[in-house]
Design a protein around this motif. Structure first.
Motif, PDB file in Angstrom:
ATOM      1  N   LEU A 193       0.840  -1.205   0.000  1.00  0.00           N
ATOM      2  CA  LEU A 193       0.000   0.000   0.000  1.00  0.00           C
ATOM      3  C   LEU A 193       0.870   1.248   0.000  1.00  0.00           C
TER       4      LEU A 193
ATOM      5  N   LEU B  31      -2.019   4.547   6.837  1.00  0.00           N
ATOM      6  CA  LEU B  31      -2.465   3.397   6.056  1.00  0.00           C
ATOM      7  C   LEU B  31      -2.362   2.165   6.947  1.00  0.00           C
TER       8      LEU B  31
ATOM      9  N   VAL C  70      -3.539  -2.020   7.723  1.00  0.00           N
ATOM     10  CA  VAL C  70      -4.040  -3.280   7.177  1.00  0.00           C
ATOM     11  C   VAL C  70      -4.158  -4.282   8.319  1.00  0.00           C
TER      12      VAL C  70
ATOM     13  N   LEU D 240      -6.515   5.292   5.332  1.00  0.00           N
ATOM     14  CA  LEU D 240      -6.989   4.136   4.580  1.00  0.00           C
ATOM     15  C   LEU D 240      -6.878   2.928   5.496  1.00  0.00           C
TER      16      LEU D 240
ATOM     17  N   VAL E  44      -7.728  -1.125   5.650  1.00  0.00           N
ATOM     18  CA  VAL E  44      -8.058  -2.273   4.820  1.00  0.00           C
ATOM     19  C   VAL E  44      -8.152  -3.508   5.709  1.00  0.00           C
TER      20      VAL E  44
ATOM     21  N   ILE F 182      -3.083  -8.320  -0.847  1.00  0.00           N
ATOM     22  CA  ILE F 182      -3.410  -6.955  -1.258  1.00  0.00           C
ATOM     23  C   ILE F 182      -3.353  -6.803  -2.778  1.00  0.00           C
TER      24      ILE F 182
ATOM     25  N   ARG G 166      -6.590  -6.701  -4.358  1.00  0.00           N
ATOM     26  CA  ARG G 166      -7.448  -5.598  -3.896  1.00  0.00           C
ATOM     27  C   ARG G 166      -7.057  -4.318  -4.637  1.00  0.00           C
TER      28      ARG G 166
ATOM     29  N   GLU H 252      -8.631  -1.895  -5.800  1.00  0.00           N
ATOM     30  CA  GLU H 252      -9.298  -0.652  -5.413  1.00  0.00           C
ATOM     31  C   GLU H 252      -8.591   0.012  -4.248  1.00  0.00           C
ATOM     32  N   GLU H 253      -8.099  -0.784  -3.277  1.00  0.00           N
ATOM     33  CA  GLU H 253      -7.372  -0.200  -2.152  1.00  0.00           C
ATOM     34  C   GLU H 253      -6.004   0.319  -2.585  1.00  0.00           C
TER      35      GLU H 253
ATOM     36  N   GLN I 115      -6.637   3.571  -4.117  1.00  0.00           N
ATOM     37  CA  GLN I 115      -6.907   4.582  -3.084  1.00  0.00           C
ATOM     38  C   GLN I 115      -5.612   5.087  -2.464  1.00  0.00           C
TER      39      GLN I 115
END
Length: 201
Positions: free
Chosen positions: A29, A133, A135, A166, A168, A177, A180, A182-183, A186
């Motif tokens: 991320l 961020l 997770v 963010l 997740v 990840i 994913r 879309e994340e 983002q």
């Protein structure tokens, strides 16, 4: 790692990878966020905490007298990065409701900034924007709150306003990840917006 002086032409964003595992979900991320920073014309300084040689705080309170930490280790190279940053991004997994020990060690070693502000009554510098961020996998009933608040506590001492987040939930193995997008997108957008926020836009 070398600190880019504040006030240089490019916005300088310190991007902190807080996981003890390299290239896992939170670092992926962060890497997407870094791409967004670069695409928006900013400079991202990536700090991998697990490879920085940072020892835990001793609680000796020496910094309450001098405003400086007496421990000689990898944190000596991190303080200039913190001071030079125009903005911050912290990426971390959630371990038992909070941040991993390697990242918490860095947080605790920010005690000199607390001492300067609250004991020595030094004037704080300008406010700076920050992003978080996070997770986590499943199964923990306490969610993201402790990890977020611990990070916000350090931000408060550093004079950082959290302007982006963010969170997740679900990824656990390092490849999760990647499924994913879309994340990841983002996170990329957060990087772009952080450059604008640091530039005062």
């Amino acid at each position: 790692m070398t600190a880019t002086p504040r006030g240089s032409s490019a916005v300088n964003i310190l991007c902190i990878a807080g996981s003890p595992r390299r290239h896992g979900n939170s670092e992926q991320l962060l890497d997407s966020c870094i791409k967004g920073i670069a695409g928006a014309g900013g400079h991202a300084e990536k700090l991998v905490v697990a490879e920085s040689g940072i020892s835990p705080c001793r609680g000796c309170n020496a910094c309450s007298s001098t405003g400086e930490c007496v421990v000689v280790d990898g944190m000596r190279a991190v303080y200039p990065l913190i001071d030079a940053a125009d903005a911050f991004v912290v990426a971390s997994p959630v371990f038992f409701a909070t941040v991993p020990a390697v990242l918490k060690a860095l947080y605790d070693r920010c005690q000199p900034y607390w001492a300067r502000r609250h004991v020595l009554h030094e004037e704080p510098g300008p406010r700076r924007p920050g992003a978080i961020l996070l997770v986590r996998g499943g199964g923990d009933p306490y969610g993201f709150q402790c990890a977020e608040w611990t990070t916000r506590s350090v931000f408060a001492v550093l004079g950082v306003d959290c302007v982006e987040q963010l969170k997740v939930a679900g990824p656990d193995s390092p490849s999760d990840i990647g499924r994913r997008p879309e994340e990841l997108e983002q996170a990329h957008g957060i990087g772009e917006r952080m450059v604008a926020a640091a530039a005062g836009g």
